[in-house]
Write a protein that holds these residues in place. Sequence first.
Motif, PDB file in Angstrom:
ATOM      1  N   GLY A   1       0.934  -1.270  -0.021  1.00  0.00           N
ATOM      2  CA  GLY A   1       0.110  -0.045  -0.089  1.00  0.00           C
ATOM      3  C   GLY A   1       0.701   1.332  -0.092  1.00  0.00           C
ATOM      4  N   VAL A   2       1.917   1.323   0.708  1.00  0.00           N
ATOM      5  CA  VAL A   2       2.811   2.270   0.859  1.00  0.00           C
ATOM      6  C   VAL A   2       3.677   2.607  -0.345  1.00  0.00           C
ATOM      7  N   LEU A   3       3.900   1.631  -1.091  1.00  0.00           N
ATOM      8  CA  LEU A   3       4.580   1.698  -2.165  1.00  0.00           C
ATOM      9  C   LEU A   3       3.695   2.130  -3.491  1.00  0.00           C
ATOM     10  N   GLY A   4       2.377   1.656  -3.350  1.00  0.00           N
ATOM     11  CA  GLY A   4       1.471   1.970  -4.321  1.00  0.00           C
ATOM     12  C   GLY A   4       1.033   3.455  -4.312  1.00  0.00           C
ATOM     13  N   ILE A   5       0.974   3.719  -2.954  1.00  0.00           N
ATOM     14  CA  ILE A   5       0.689   5.471  -2.853  1.00  0.00           C
ATOM     15  C   ILE A   5       1.962   6.266  -3.254  1.00  0.00           C
ATOM     16  N   ALA A   6       3.010   5.814  -3.083  1.00  0.00           N
ATOM     17  CA  ALA A   6       4.194   6.465  -3.269  1.00  0.00           C
ATOM     18  C   ALA A   6       4.271   6.622  -4.726  1.00  0.00           C
ATOM     19  N   ALA A   7       4.178   5.489  -5.390  1.00  0.00           N
ATOM     20  CA  ALA A   7       4.194   5.504  -7.118  1.00  0.00           C
ATOM     21  C   ALA A   7       3.124   6.318  -7.617  1.00  0.00           C
ATOM     22  N   MET A   8       1.803   6.436  -7.093  1.00  0.00           N
ATOM     23  CA  MET A   8       0.785   7.384  -7.544  1.00  0.00           C
ATOM     24  C   MET A   8       1.173   8.834  -7.325  1.00  0.00           C
ATOM     25  N   PHE A   9       1.664   9.046  -6.285  1.00  0.00           N
ATOM     26  CA  PHE A   9       2.442  10.695  -6.063  1.00  0.00           C
ATOM     27  C   PHE A   9       3.324  11.105  -7.212  1.00  0.00           C
ATOM     28  N   TRP A  10       4.181   9.996  -7.178  1.00  0.00           N
ATOM     29  CA  TRP A  10       5.456  10.168  -8.090  1.00  0.00           C
ATOM     30  C   TRP A  10       4.971  10.328  -9.683  1.00  0.00           C
ATOM     31  N   TRP A  11       4.044   9.622  -9.974  1.00  0.00           N
ATOM     32  CA  TRP A  11       3.442   9.447 -11.259  1.00  0.00           C
ATOM     33  C   TRP A  11       2.624  11.031 -11.598  1.00  0.00           C
ATOM     34  N   HIS A  12       1.816  11.309 -10.554  1.00  0.00           N
ATOM     35  CA  HIS A  12       1.140  12.810 -10.684  1.00  0.00           C
ATOM     36  C   HIS A  12       2.063  13.791 -10.685  1.00  0.00           C
ATOM     37  N   TRP A  13       3.143  13.896  -9.733  1.00  0.00           N
ATOM     38  CA  TRP A  13       4.384  14.780  -9.771  1.00  0.00           C
ATOM     39  C   TRP A  13       4.933  14.951 -11.461  1.00  0.00           C
ATOM     40  N   ARG A  14       5.234  13.791 -11.817  1.00  0.00           N
ATOM     41  CA  ARG A  14       5.872  13.718 -13.177  1.00  0.00           C
ATOM     42  C   ARG A  14       4.840  14.002 -14.115  1.00  0.00           C
ATOM     43  N   ALA A  15       3.650  13.998 -14.008  1.00  0.00           N
ATOM     44  CA  ALA A  15       2.640  14.453 -14.983  1.00  0.00           C
ATOM     45  C   ALA A  15       2.525  15.773 -14.785  1.00  0.00           C
TER      46      ALA A  15
END
Length: 130
Positions: free
Chosen positions: A107-121
């Motif tokens: 769950g923590v890795l999934g949330i971190a990945a979502m924030f990273w993709w959102h930041w990159r976008a």
Amino acid sequence: MLVCVGAGWHNAEDSTARWRLVATQALHWLAFLIVMNMMLLPTVQRNFSANATGLAIFTLLSLGTFTAGVHLHSWQVGLLGLIMAFGIPVLAWVENSALFFLLIAAGVLGIAAMFWWHWRARRGQPKSVQ
């Protein structure tokens, strides 16, 4: 065994006492190693699960460490044995909760990945001028 001999070496006054220290520590740890290996015999394994066997072996190791500290009059070795003994319930809980920790980590890795993709976008989009 080497740590225990090193801890008690300064208390031995002569070479006879040092050889006695080495011999008693060798016999002490040999006895505990034999009992630990007996826990791994197939006839014993039929009565225990893998988790119970691991905890039993760790319990024997902590008992051996504590009793070595008592025989050596070394509070450091005895304290290490006590710390290991108090860690046994924690190990049992962690072994029983491994799936829980795995789900939390996912769950923590999934949330971190979502924030990273959102930041990159957002970083790739041009800024609007008003």
